[in-house]
Design a protein around this motif. Structure first.
Motif, PDB file in Angstrom:
ATOM      1  N   LEU A   1       7.712  14.701 -57.946  1.00 28.20           N
ATOM      2  CA  LEU A   1       8.147  14.638 -56.683  1.00 28.20           C
ATOM      3  C   LEU A   1       8.423  13.039 -56.296  1.00 28.20           C
ATOM      4  O   LEU A   1       7.648  12.076 -56.677  1.00 28.20           O
ATOM      5  N   ARG A   2       9.348  12.580 -55.615  1.00 26.34           N
ATOM      6  CA  ARG A   2       9.685  11.350 -55.222  1.00 26.34           C
ATOM      7  C   ARG A   2       9.677  11.084 -53.806  1.00 26.34           C
ATOM      8  O   ARG A   2       9.659   9.801 -53.494  1.00 26.34           O
ATOM      9  N   THR A   3       9.794  12.075 -53.109  1.00 26.59           N
ATOM     10  CA  THR A   3       9.783  11.961 -51.496  1.00 26.59           C
ATOM     11  C   THR A   3       8.771  12.893 -50.938  1.00 26.59           C
ATOM     12  O   THR A   3       8.675  13.970 -51.211  1.00 26.59           O
ATOM     13  N   PHE A   4       8.033  12.313 -49.903  1.00 28.32           N
ATOM     14  CA  PHE A   4       6.803  13.279 -49.328  1.00 28.32           C
ATOM     15  C   PHE A   4       6.977  12.866 -47.754  1.00 28.32           C
ATOM     16  O   PHE A   4       6.640  11.663 -47.579  1.00 28.32           O
TER      17      PHE A   4
ATOM     18  N   HIS B   1      12.434  15.809 -53.682  1.00 27.71           N
ATOM     19  CA  HIS B   1      12.263  15.438 -52.353  1.00 27.71           C
ATOM     20  C   HIS B   1      11.789  16.586 -51.514  1.00 27.71           C
ATOM     21  O   HIS B   1      12.265  17.723 -51.532  1.00 27.71           O
ATOM     22  N   LEU B   2      10.566  16.167 -51.008  1.00 27.97           N
ATOM     23  CA  LEU B   2       9.728  17.171 -50.050  1.00 27.97           C
ATOM     24  C   LEU B   2       9.767  16.891 -48.599  1.00 27.97           C
ATOM     25  O   LEU B   2       9.241  15.612 -48.367  1.00 27.97           O
ATOM     26  N   SER B   3       9.996  18.013 -47.798  1.00 28.05           N
ATOM     27  CA  SER B   3       9.715  17.617 -46.330  1.00 28.05           C
ATOM     28  C   SER B   3       9.178  18.759 -45.699  1.00 28.05           C
ATOM     29  O   SER B   3       9.437  20.238 -46.302  1.00 28.05           O
ATOM     30  N   TYR B   4       8.286  18.756 -44.809  1.00 24.69           N
ATOM     31  CA  TYR B   4       7.578  20.001 -44.074  1.00 24.69           C
ATOM     32  C   TYR B   4       7.072  19.681 -42.669  1.00 24.69           C
ATOM     33  O   TYR B   4       7.198  18.598 -42.295  1.00 24.69           O
TER      34      TYR B   4
ATOM     35  N   CYS C   1      16.137  19.207 -53.470  1.00 28.08           N
ATOM     36  CA  CYS C   1      15.710  18.890 -52.316  1.00 28.08           C
ATOM     37  C   CYS C   1      14.979  20.206 -51.481  1.00 28.08           C
ATOM     38  O   CYS C   1      15.612  21.187 -51.387  1.00 28.08           O
ATOM     39  N   PHE C   2      13.814  20.205 -50.967  1.00 28.94           N
ATOM     40  CA  PHE C   2      13.001  21.253 -50.569  1.00 28.94           C
ATOM     41  C   PHE C   2      12.472  20.814 -49.264  1.00 28.94           C
ATOM     42  O   PHE C   2      11.692  19.961 -48.852  1.00 28.94           O
ATOM     43  N   ASN C   3      12.826  21.800 -48.165  1.00 32.09           N
ATOM     44  CA  ASN C   3      12.164  21.635 -46.927  1.00 32.09           C
ATOM     45  C   ASN C   3      11.379  22.801 -46.320  1.00 32.09           C
ATOM     46  O   ASN C   3      11.942  24.010 -46.826  1.00 32.09           O
TER      47      ASN C   3
ATOM     48  N   LEU D   1      17.075  17.090 -47.623  1.00 31.29           N
ATOM     49  CA  LEU D   1      15.832  17.085 -47.445  1.00 31.29           C
ATOM     50  C   LEU D   1      15.174  17.579 -46.124  1.00 31.29           C
ATOM     51  O   LEU D   1      14.001  18.300 -46.080  1.00 31.29           O
ATOM     52  N   PHE D   2      15.850  17.264 -45.100  1.00 29.72           N
ATOM     53  CA  PHE D   2      15.435  17.492 -43.939  1.00 29.72           C
ATOM     54  C   PHE D   2      15.741  19.023 -43.191  1.00 29.72           C
ATOM     55  O   PHE D   2      16.762  19.650 -43.703  1.00 29.72           O
TER      56      PHE D   2
END
Length: 670
Positions: free
Chosen positions: A231-234, A208-211, A186-188, A115-116
């Motif tokens: 989406l489960r994680t922002f 799961h998304l991080s930006y 997982c997408f960043n 994710l990171f």
């Protein structure tokens, strides 16, 4: 070290013997096979396949850690994964092998780290809380999460950051492995804008998304959220300061992500959350730390699955919602740094599953939090601050709180509101209250602020607190006696500040003992302190003391202890009457800072043969550095002098030459 192109350092792979040593260190805990000769030949063959890459040797060594039988090692050596071509996934076979043989309970935890972005530095506790919220832990407990984390570190999937020991990163190649395994779940993105129609990413599969945060995060940047229905994680990441986030994102788009388990808006200038936040009924992790939030909507009480609520350093928040009492599954409530929060609703007493409660504000009214509610929080761990203790009318609430039964607390902060106006007149009641606030003997750190009693209860300094390494007593202005601390077995740091009622520090302080473990001692703002009396003539009460500060003690006249042979750093400031004993030994002292004192203090210091850094500021009645002082400065390298208006010269030796011949730099401002 980076230089020009003519000074490029080309890093070679490790030689076989070196690689074998790295492998053995992680597999066997030693750098050789002397104790395990039966495994050496197999180990050599495995290491050959690492091709001299230390990361491969570390991960394979971690994989075989604790497996001391030949079949286990041969199984790894003969695995078919070695035969896969690296070009198929651009992942080293050794790393794929290490992941393949990870225990099943570790695999989802590792994959979640995709994710990171690369080089992202994360805290251990933060990652474990996200694991819990996302359901990747096989055992849903904080203890299991820490265990899994430690196992990934031991297997070299995670490693300590070079910046600080408490933070961790993933090696770039390990991160590539995590992303390869995670696929599209997982997408960043460093710069996330509207959906790229040419992209091969199936945004509907992203879970799961991080930006990376920008100073101004406009709504266009988040149009992709309209596609990420599941989406489960922002999570925003990055080290930027306070940033702005579009109201459209906060009020319109995020509440529609009904599958969210983990939501972070940390570091954004958000003042208000929409009532629709209560529609995110699956949310387990909500991080609003370092935002400008002033209050939480009552609809937060609908988030019945919430496990973690982080409001760290939300210095503008004024109140917590009454409905917070509905969050019966809440484990972590971090409200440290919420300086504007002056009260807490009594409904927090319903949260019997709390593991983290960083602050408890005692209220007077029935609608507010009572200290006796602590009896419901027997599972608390870590740090707890109890504020506004002056609101207790008697010791009954303190007795019912039963602090001694909360055995997971490491740090305890007890604070009464400052009594600057001398309006409190409850000395005996406060003595009784502090007596009943005796914590569990597992405590490691204790701070007491603005206590109004004339003396401390006997439990402070009791050797039964065999883990207490840090003690702070601040602004307890009515106290006339310090507690007996000389028998504290592991006390390493002691800070005594603003104790205006103390005139003598004497035998009662030592209690016929020595501060055998004390390394750091601070006396500050002791306005009426006159004497520091050692209980024996020989001294030696501080055998390990390395750092001593005495600041703003204007009436202190009697001498420092005579035996400070381990002292490395000494700061004396605002003590115009203080002098050292003629027998005070400072043979280990390396750094000395003296400010707003009398020259007689310098004249009484001897044995400064190790001193390398000396700073002198605003010293009165000193025209020259005294020879009896400078003759010991044989190791001095740096000298700073400022504000010494009467100083006209540095001391000379008997031949008329400067005696400070070891100086590397001198700075004077007189």
């Amino acid at each position: 070290m980076m230089g020009g192109v003519d000074k490029v350092c080309s890093l070679e792979v490790l030689k076989d013997e070196e690689c074998l040593s790295v492998f053995a260190q992680h597999a066997l805990g030693t750098d050789n096979f002397d104790a395990y000769p039966n495994l050496k030949e197999i180990g050599k063959k495995i290491v050959k396949r690492c091709k001299g890459l230390p990361l491969a040797a570390k991960t394979l060594g971690g994989l075989l850690c604790g497996k001391l039988n030949c079949p286990a090692w041969e199984h790894i050596l003969n695995s078919e994964i070695w035969e896969l071509k690296e070009t198929e996934s651009n992942i080293l076979p050794a790393l794929r092998l290490s992941y393949h043989y990870l225990p099943s309970y570790l695999k989802p935890c590792f994959v979640y780290c995709a994710l990171f972005p690369k080089d992202h530095v994360f805290e251990k506790k933060q990652l474990v809380l996200l694991w819990m919220a996302s359901g990747v832990l096989q055992q849903q407990s904080i203890e299991a999460g820490h265990q899994y984390f430690n196992e990934l570190v031991s297997r070299a999937f995670l490693q300590q950051s070079s910046r600080t020991e408490s933070r961790f990163v993933m090696h770039d190649l390990i991160h590539d492995l995590a992303q390869f395994v995670a696929g599209e779940s997982c997408f960043n993105r460093e710069h996330m804008f509207e959906v790229d129609k040419k992209s091969k990413v199936n945004y509907e599969k992203v879970r799961h998304l991080s930006y990376s945060r920008d100073w101004y995060d406009i709504s266009k940047k988040f149009e992709v959220l309209n596609v990420m229905k599941c989406l489960r994680t922002f999570i925003p990441v990055g080290s930027r300061g306070s940033c702005s986030l579009s109201n459209t994102v906060v009020h319109d788009w995020l509440p529609k992500l009904r599958c969210l388990r983990a939501l972070s808006l940390e570091h954004y200038n958000i003042k208000k959350l929409p009532d629709s936040i209560g529609d995110l009924i699956h949310l387990k992790y909500l991080n609003l730390s370092r935002t400008l939030i002033e209050s939480l909507p009552e609809s937060v009480g609908f988030l019945l699955q919430l496990q973690t609520l982080l409001l760290f350093n939300c210095w503008t928040i004024l109140k917590l919602p009454v409905t917070i009492g509905n969050l019966v599954y809440l484990h972590h409530l971090d409200i440290e740094g919420t300086s504007s929060l002056k009260e807490m609703p009594s409904e927090i007493g319903n949260l019997k599953n709390l593991l983290t409660l960083s602050k408890l504000i005692v209220g007077k009214e029935n609608r507010l939090m009572k200290l006796s509610n602590l009896k419901n929080f027997l599972q608390l761990k870590g740090k707890l601050s109890i504020l506004n203790l002056e609101n207790l009318l008697n010791g009954q609430d303190a007795m019912e709180a039963d602090l001694k039964n909360i055995d997971g607390l490491d740090e305890l902060h007890l604070e009464w509101t400052s009594d600057s106006g001398n309006t409190r007149n409850k000395t005996s009641e406060e003595m009784q209250i502090l007596k009943w606030l005796k914590p569990h003997s597992n405590l490691k750190s204790l701070t007491i602020v603005s206590y109004g009693g004339q003396e401390f209860p006997s439990w402070i300094g009791d050797p039964i607190f065999s883990h207490l390494s840090c003690l702070e007593l601040r602004d307890c202005k009515r106290c006339t006696l310090l507690p007996s601390l000389g028998l504290s077995p592991v006390l390493k740091k002691l800070i005594i500040e603003g104790m205006e009622g103390i005139e003598v520090v004497g035998p009662e302080f030592y209690c016929n003992g020595t501060f055998s473990s004390l390394e750091n001692l601070v006396f500050r703002n002791m306005l009426n302190w006159k004497e520091w009396i050692s209980p024996t003539r020989n001294g030696g009460e501080f055998p390990r003391l390395g750092h001593l500060k005495i600041e703003n003690c204007p009436k202190l006249t009697r001498q420092l202890p005579s035996q400070l042979s381990s002292l490395v750093n000494l700061v004396i400031s605002g003590c115009p009457e203080l002098r050292c004993s003629s027998t005070t030994s400072l043979v280990s002292l390396r750094n000395l800072y003296i400010r707003d004192c009398n020259a007689i203090l310098l004249k009484s210091m001897i044995d400064l043969t190790s001193l390398s850094q000396l700073s002198i500021e605003n010293i009165s009645e000193m025209s020259c550095l005294p020879m009896c002082f400078t003759q010991f400065l044989t190791a001095l390298e740096n000298l700073e002098i400022e504000g010494c208006k009467e100083l006209t010269c540095l001391e000379m030796n008997n031949f008329g030459e400067p005696s400070l011949n070891t100086l590397i730099s001198t700075w004077t401002g007189f």
